[in-house]
Every structure is written in C-alpha cells, then in structure tokens.
Scaffold this active site. Structure first.
Site, short mmCIF file in Angstrom:
data_model
loop_
_atom_site.label_atom_id
_atom_site.label_comp_id
_atom_site.label_asym_id
_atom_site.label_seq_id
_atom_site.Cartn_x
_atom_site.Cartn_y
_atom_site.Cartn_z
CE LYS A 133 0.17 -1.38 4.56
NZ LYS A 133 -0.33 -1.89 5.79
N GLY A 135 -6.95 -5.73 3.74
CA GLY A 135 -6.62 -7.15 3.88
C GLY A 135 -7.49 -8.03 3.00
CG ASP A 185 -1.68 1.25 7.53
OD1 ASP A 185 -0.89 0.63 6.80
OD2 ASP A 185 -2.83 0.84 7.77
CE LYS A 195 -4.11 -0.51 5.26
NZ LYS A 195 -4.32 -0.89 6.65
#
Ligand code: HSE
Length: 438
Positions: A107, A136, A203, A207
């Site tokens: 990612k 995921g 993070d 995404k």
C-alpha cells in the site's frame, strides 16, 4: 485433457508470503479447478531462506536473489510481498519491463509511487493485482473497480487500520490505557513495523489514496489528504462519547460534494447504533454509498496471514485467467484508462463542514462559560449540547460542548482564541462528529 500451466514467482517470504504458500498447498485442487489450469509456484526469493516458517520449502526453488524470478522467462506472474519503497519499487518496475504481470500488497508503495508503477504497467500492457493493499481480505478494490463501476461514489467511510481500531476498542470496552493496548497489538502482529504509521493515520492515508483513485478515477496526491491520528484520545473523551451516544473510531472519510471530493482521516464520533460503531477489535470495514446502489457494507480482517493471502490469491487467479485467455488490461488498472486519469484537487480541510465535540479545560469561575460561548458565537459556531459535571472552585474542570455543523476554518480560529484566555488550563480537545452517516 492436459491442463495448461501458469508459473508464478514469489518475492518475500514473510508473514503474508508464507500464507500464500500455505494457501496454495491447502487449496491447490480447488484453485486449479476454478482456473482450469495448473498453477506452479516455481521460485521463492527472500533475503532469509533458512529460518523455518512452518511450511515445506524443499519442493520450491529458493533463492536470495529476486532477479532470478524477475528474469525467469517461464514465470508470467511475479508476486511482491516484501513491503516498503525500495527495493520493492525497482523489483516491480523491472518485472513489468520484463513483460510480467505483478501482484502486490504494498500500500505504501502504491500510494506514493502508484502513478509511475501503473503507467509503466499500462505501457507494457501488464496487469497489476493489488487487492491485498487495502483492507486485507476485504474485496474493496474489486468492488470499486468492477461491482460499483456504474455508480457515482457519493461516499466511502472506512475503518482501514486494525491496530488503531483494536486500541480504540480496548480503551472503550475494557477501559485500558493507550500504551498498554498498543503493546498488545504489536504482540498480535498486525501493527506496522513502525506503529506510528497505524496510530497517526499514515497507514490509513496510504489505503485512502489508493481507493480514492479507484472511486473517482483520478490521481491523488497523498499529501493532500488530511490526516490526524488517535494518540491524543483519552479515556475521558471515550467516556464523554459514550454519554453522548457515540463511539470514537479512526475513520477515513471520502465524500463527493458538488463535484469535488473531501478526503480526511481523523478520530470521529459516530452514533453507537451505526454499523461502523460495531466494527471492533482489529477488523476493518467500508461503508460505500453509490448513487444507484445505495449503501454497500464490507467487513472483514484487514490484516493477518491467511486473510491477506486470500486477497493476494484472488489477484493471482484474476491475472492467471487473463494470461490463459491471452489478454491483459480488460479491467483498467485504476478503474479508468490511464491516459484519461487526471489529477484530483481535494477540498481543503479548512473548508470542511461538520459537527464538533470540544472538551475545554478551564478554571471553574463565574463567566467562563459565557466567555467560551461568546467566542464560539463570534465565529459562527452554534452550540448543540453542554456538559459540565463537577464544580471545584479554582480548579480545572472539563467543559464538554457539541456543536451543530460548523466550518473547520472557523473552529480553528475560535479555538486559537479560547486556548489563549486566562482561565484556559490546557489545549482544547477537538473530535469531529459524523452522526448523519448512511
Ligand atoms: N498495520 C495494518 C493495520 C496492517 O493495523 O491495519 C494492514 O495493513
């Protein structure tokens, strides 16, 4: 009937890579039946090929040199599962230039260097599978690229980081302290190597950048996404949220507003009755609202060996199906043709309008409330509720207010002034409220 054979090569035998090998062992017959071809994991590369991973590796050609895979003429699909920017970026570009399709879960790489990588693949007519890069096991990439292709995406609200969600869940349900729960998440293995990426929202931003490009068919500059993490959230805020009928979640919010897109990541109070409020532990979820489809809710494990391997394998199967038919690019890499992808300008955070929760820390003296509410009023911020519990003369008390919709720019102005008044003991805590979600 003799079945065709597809050779694949795996770069990176970490947690997910090991899961991919395990899944192939476990479901080989089923996968091959669905594919109508044999799938052969010809080579595995990792810098460490000696540490046992609980899988038998003697039947595979093991190497410490990824280029043995990249330059192998018999391999048609290269799976990159090493993560990070380099050498992953170089490996992917080299593989593409060698005429290989690629599958990746990376990612951070796609969020930062996506334009370069997707354009290289487009020029060489190679496919890129990246389902495992976001959420995921959850099929969010396919949903946006294919299932909802006929929709204007009015909004995507996601819980996209398992570590942050785990921490907030444990703080809310078990009253645990932030640092204690973070350590638990690290032990359980779903936190990033650098957990500040999880906690401070980076993070999630990676995404978000990927899914924005698919939802709106536009190139997104990662730095334009507003990002705020959860490290400031206290147990006190969680308790007030409960009292107000909310739960606090680290949300990624993308909304289409008058043909422009708002994209922000921050801790958010949402109604405790909303489906997203009940996405707990390290689970991820996406609530996508298409103009024709209405709300679509996807839920599942956003990390972990086998759930992520499942997503990687869905890409391997997709790409292998194309290889068998001798085609590529049937589904555009980022939902529309690369040549028509334009840059997207996101709505600046200062222009965003939402509701707010403020927790002021002020000395309990006559006139304090009127001072605070006066400044809010001057800045066009209308108060919806006020909570003030204790009354200890000359000591700091939390004063909690929620507001009706206000402009972020006005809120920042007002808080700057409030934090400077002489009765203010600490910086005001601000949490945005979204209680009108579909
Ligand atoms: N660190 C990530 C998380 C792993 O906690 O969700 C999956 O990207």
């Amino acid at each position: 009937m003799k079945m065709e054979k597809i050779n694949i090569g795996l770069i990176g035998l970490g947690n997910i890579g090991t899961g991919v090998v395990k899944l192939l062992e476990q479901n080989k017959a089923l996968i091959e039946q669905k594919l109508g071809a044999n799938i052969v994991l010809k080579k595995i590369a990792d810098i460490d090929i000696t540490t046992p991973r609980g899988i038998k590796t003697d039947k595979y050609q093991m190497t410490t040199d990824a280029r043995e895979i990249i330059n192998d003429k018999d391999i048609s699909i290269v799976i990159e599962l090493i993560g990070g920017y380099e050498p992953a970026r170089s490996f992917l570009l080299e593989a593409i230039n060698q005429g290989k399709h690629v599958v990746t879960a990376n990612k951070a790489l796609l969020a930062k260097h996506g334009n370069e990588i997707f354009q290289a693949a487009y020029k060489k007519s190679m496919d890129i599978g990246f389902e495992a890069s976001v959420g995921g096991t959850i099929p969010i990439i396919k949903t946006l690229k294919e299932s909802l292709a006929a929709n204007n995406i009015n909004s995507i609200i996601g819980i996209m980081n398992g570590t942050a969600n785990f921490i907030l869940t444990k703080m809310t349900d078990e009253g645990k302290m932030f640092d204690v729960v973070l350590k638990e998440a690290q032990k359980l293995g779903f936190a990033e190597a650098d957990p500040t990426f999880d906690i401070e929202g980076m993070d999630t931003a990676h995404k978000m950048a990927i899914i924005l490009s698919l939802a709106y068919g536009k190139k997104v500059n990662l730095d334009d996404i507003y990002v705020e993490g959860i490290s400031r959230i206290t147990r006190e805020d969680i308790a007030f949220a409960k009292e107000l009928g909310y739960r606090i979640k680290l949300l990624a919010i993308a909304m289409l507003k008058n043909n422009a897109v708002e994209a922000r990541i921050h801790p958010t109070m949402i109604s405790s009755n909303h489906l997203l409020s009940n996405v707990n532990q390290n689970n991820n979820a996406f609530n996508i609202v298409g103009d024709a489809s209405g709300p679509v809710f996807l839920f599942g494990q956003g990390a972990g060996m086998m759930p992520t391997a499942s997503a990687v394998f869905s890409d391997i199967i997709d790409v292998a199906r194309n290889v068998l038919k001798g085609i590529s690019g049937r589904v555009p890499l980022r939902s529309i043709d690369e040549t028509v992808m334009k840059e997207i300008k996101l709505i600046p955070m200062e222009e965003v309008e939402t509701k707010y929760y403020f927790r002021f820390s002020a000395v309990d003296r006559p006139g304090v409330l009127s001072k605070i509410s006066g400044i809010l009023g001057e800045n066009n911020i209308s108060i919806a509720t006020v909570i003030q519990k204790a009354r200890f003369e000359n000591s700091a008390v939390p004063i909690v207010m929620t507001t009706y919709k206000a402009k972020e720019k006005n809120v920042r102005e007002a808080l700057k002034k409030i934090d400077k008044i002489d009765v203010s003991m600490d910086k005001t805590m601000l949490i945005r409220i979204e209680d009108e979600l579909d």
